[in-house]
Every structure is written in structure tokens, then in C-alpha cells.
Scaffold this active site. Structure first.
Site, PDB file in Angstrom:
ATOM      1  N   LYS A  54      19.262  14.824  36.638  1.00 23.81           N
ATOM      2  CA  LYS A  54      18.501  13.578  36.715  1.00 23.81           C
ATOM      3  C   LYS A  54      17.076  13.786  36.202  1.00 23.81           C
ATOM      4  CE  LYS A  54      16.785  14.319  41.413  1.00 23.81           C
ATOM      5  NZ  LYS A  54      16.475  13.697  42.701  1.00 23.81           N
ATOM      6  N   TYR A 114     -15.435  17.167  28.609  1.00 20.34           N
ATOM      7  CA  TYR A 114     -15.906  15.991  29.333  1.00 20.34           C
ATOM      8  C   TYR A 114     -16.598  16.394  30.636  1.00 20.34           C
ATOM      9  CZ  TYR A 114     -13.146  12.866  26.358  1.00 20.34           C
ATOM     10  OH  TYR A 114     -12.644  12.154  25.296  1.00 20.34           O
TER      11      TYR A 114
END
Length: 376
Positions: A35, A268
Site C-alpha cells: 500500500k 534561508y
């Protein structure tokens, strides 16, 4: 050139399945749980490898996953474990005798029972997870109703809530007892040939009585341990299931190199300032590609068999590395995000420890559009 390549080891998958085959014995079937894009390993690629390696069944979460597999593997038996929204409107997609559908309500059984061919219906029992499934307190009434309405029922299942989290397993044993009581209740009402299953990776390793008719192996199919507690539990119980082999490697390449003076800010927020003249590499992988932003300033990647520290904040599509101590590094060189380089290795467990999560999340969120390349 794509920013990443994901490599899958066929031999590692085969090894891991063989370990469980030896553990569970010839009477218990093996379900490969693939899955969520096979826990990040690639749905169709993993399905192919697992079936070739001898998996009896494939397990998925959604109808969409099942249909994707069915288009390629026309005869594979597929266990659909998650709830299916809008079941009435989509029921015709489930008219497949090799679909095993787990349900939590009698209304779902009634809908599926009208299909031709009829999928195999497995009833989920909530023994203590408090998620999907019928309450065990309703077992008597529901078994009677299903029998009287002559509704088809092929299997019964549950899921353990905390086997992976503790070395003390009284709650798992309580759940197992509740599940066995429910099986007995259904048998009393004539359901004597149900396929019974409850064990995922950890419980399949730990509890022989939980292996029943099939095991549903997810995380350990991919060579990853369910938890440290599972390892400790096996040690305390003096059980040795063997070594798992991670099946996935994640690689990228150096995209840019520059030399920075001491005292230069990086990235950043200017969260990193060089303390010495620094040779910096930029790789084209960031949090969009599935790299956890919490690796900023303290995670590592591998270059030429050496650990290269992540400097500054991880960006949406880029990450900066310190390669000052790797003088031969050059543009285009391979960078290993997960896997081995030389004598060094960075694992999903390392990422999980560095970011405060679990190895399941580390691999599952790798960008699905990257090609999964199968190697021997």
C-alpha cells in the site's frame, strides 16, 4: 536528468520474504503489503518483485491501488484493507473473484454480495485499535445476522495496536484473545472455514499463535525493522529471525559547487554561518522530493564514501552539503541520500532518529514520480 534515482534490490526483497517463509512455515500464506506506493518503493515495481519472489497475495489500502495492480497483474490475489468511499457507486469495480475486500459493516457485505463475480469478503474486527472494524461486543449478533441472511463471508481479520511500541505485550495478547473469541463465535454460527489473519511484520515475528492462515508483512518486506522495541522483544524472548536487508537506495548528483569564505551565511533564514573556508555542494533534492526539512543543519548525505553534512535549511528543491573534506568531489558525482557508499551507510532509521519520526514515514514520502529501478 531527473534529480533522483530510486534503486530496488531484487535480492533484498527475496531475502526478506525467505526469512518470513522460514519463520511462518508452509501452512501460513505470505501477503506482501504494498500500500501507499509500496511504502515509497513503487507500487508496480514492488508488486512484480514480490510476486516473482513467491508472495502468495498482495495487500493494498485502496481500490485505486488494487485497480492499478489488476491492469498489470491480471490473476494476482489482492487484499484491499482500507475503507472504500462511495462503495455503492463504485461497486462494479470490485466484481473480481481475486479481490479480497475487508469490510467493517454488514451493509458493505450486502452490497458486495450482489456482485458477479463476487469478491471474497473479509470482516474486520476491532479488538482494541479503535479504528476500522466491528466491535467484538457485536460479534454474536452480527454472526447470527450474516448467517440468517445467507451472506457470503470468506475471512475475518484484526490489527494489533501496540505490538511495535513495547517490549511488554499484554495488550497485544488481550487483542489476540478477543480475536480468537470472535473467531469462535462465528464458528458457532457455521462459519468454520474462514481465513483468519491478524499479524503484520512485528506480530508475525513475535507471536507464533498470531500467524494463523496468513501474515500481512509490510515494513519488513522492505528490509526495515518495525521498531527498536521489536528487536529488543525478540532478544528478550531469545528468538532469532535473521537479518533484514534494506531494499531501497536513494541517489542524486552534485548540481553545483562553490567555495565560501569563513563567516558566510548559507540558505534561508541564514541559519548556518561557516566557521572556516568551506567547499559547498548543492544537490537537487528538497522537501518537495521527500527529504524531511528537519534534517536541516544536522543530517548527512554520502559523497565518495564520506559523510557530507547538510548545511542551512533544506529548500523545496535543493539541499546544501559540506564537502570541504572531500577534495575530489566534482559536478555530476553521485550523492547517496539513503543507502551505502564505500564503507558508510545512511539508513531510513538514521533519518528517523535525526528527525524524530519512524522509518515508515521516511521512505513512504519519497516522491512517487521518481523512477524505481530494479537491480539484482
Amino acid at each position: 536528468m531527473l534529480s533522483s534515482r530510486i534503486y530496488l534490490s531484487r535480492s533484498a526483497f527475496s531475502h526478506n520474504i525467505a526469512l518470513f517463509r522460514k519463520l511462518i512455515g508452509p501452512k501460513t500464506k505470505f501477503t506482501a503489503i504494498i500500500k501507499s506506493n509500496a511504502y515509497g518503493h513503487g507500487l508496480l515495481a514492488t508488486a512484480s518483485i514480490a510476486l516473482d519472489a513467491g508472495a502468495d497475495y498482495l495487500g493494498v489500502n485502496s481500490l485505486e491501488e488494487a485497480l492499478s495492480i489488476r491492469r498489470v497483474f491480471t490473476k494476482a490475489t489482492i487484499l484491499i484493507m482500507g475503507s472504500i468511499p462511495d462503495l455503492k457507486e463504485r461497486k462494479e469495480s470490485l466484481a473480481d473473484e481475486n479481490f479480497w475486500v475487508m469490510v467493517s459493516r454488514i451493509e458493505e457485505i450486502e452490497i458486495l454480495s450482489k456482485l458477479s463475480p463476487t469478491p471474497k469478503i473479509h470482516l474486520k474486527v476491532d479488538t482494541g485499535m479503535s479504528r476500522l472494524g466491528i466491535p467484538t461486543s457485536d460479534a454474536e449478533v452480527l454472526a447470527k445476522e450474516i448467517f440468517e441472511k445467507k451472506l457470503p463471508l470468506s475471512g475475518i481479520a484484526t490489527h494489533f495496536a501496540s505490538t511495535e511500541d513495547f517490549t511488554e505485550h499484554s495488550y497485544s495478547m488481550l487483542q489476540l484473545g478477543r480475536f480468537q473469541d470472535t473467531i469462535d463465535t462465528f464458528a458457532k454460527h457455521g462459519f468454520i472455514d474462514l481465513i483468519c489473519h491478524c499479524a503484520s511484520s512485528a506480530s508475525a515475528m513475535l507471536f507464533s499463535e498470531a500467524r494463523m492462515d496468513l501474515v500481512r508483512v509490510g515494513i519488513s518486506l522492505y528490509g526495515l525493522w518495525p521498531s527498536l522495541e521489536t528487536k529488543l522483544s525478540l532478544s528478550l524472548m531469545k528468538k532469532d529471525v535473521g537479518m533484514l536487508k534494506p531494499a531501497l537506495s536513494w541517489k542524486t548528483q552534485i548540481q553545483h559547487i562553490q567555495n565560501l569564505n569563513q563567516g558566510t551565511f548559507i540558505g534561508y533564514g541564514s541559519t548556518y554561518k561557516t566557521t572556516h573556508d568551506t567547499k559547498l555542494a548543492v544537490v537537487p533534492v528538497g522537501y518537495y522530493e521527500g527529504l524531511d526539512r528537519k534534517l536541516s543543519n544536522h543530517g548527512y548525505m554520502l559523497v565518495h564514501g564520506e559523510r557530507a553534512k547538510i548545511l542551512g535549511r533544506i529548500c523545496m528543491n535543493m539541499t546544501m552539503l559540506d564537502i570541504t573534506h572531500i577534495p575530489d568531489a566534482k559536478l555530476g558525482d553521485d550523492v547517496v541520500i539513503l543507502g551505502k557508499s564505500g564503507n558508510e551507510m545512511i539508513s531510513a532509521d538514521d533519518h528517523a532518529a535525526w528527525t524524530g519520526t519512524i522509518n515508515y514515514e521516511v521512505v513512504t514520502k519519497i516522491l512517487s514520480s521518481f523512477p524505481r529501478i530494479i537491480e539484482d
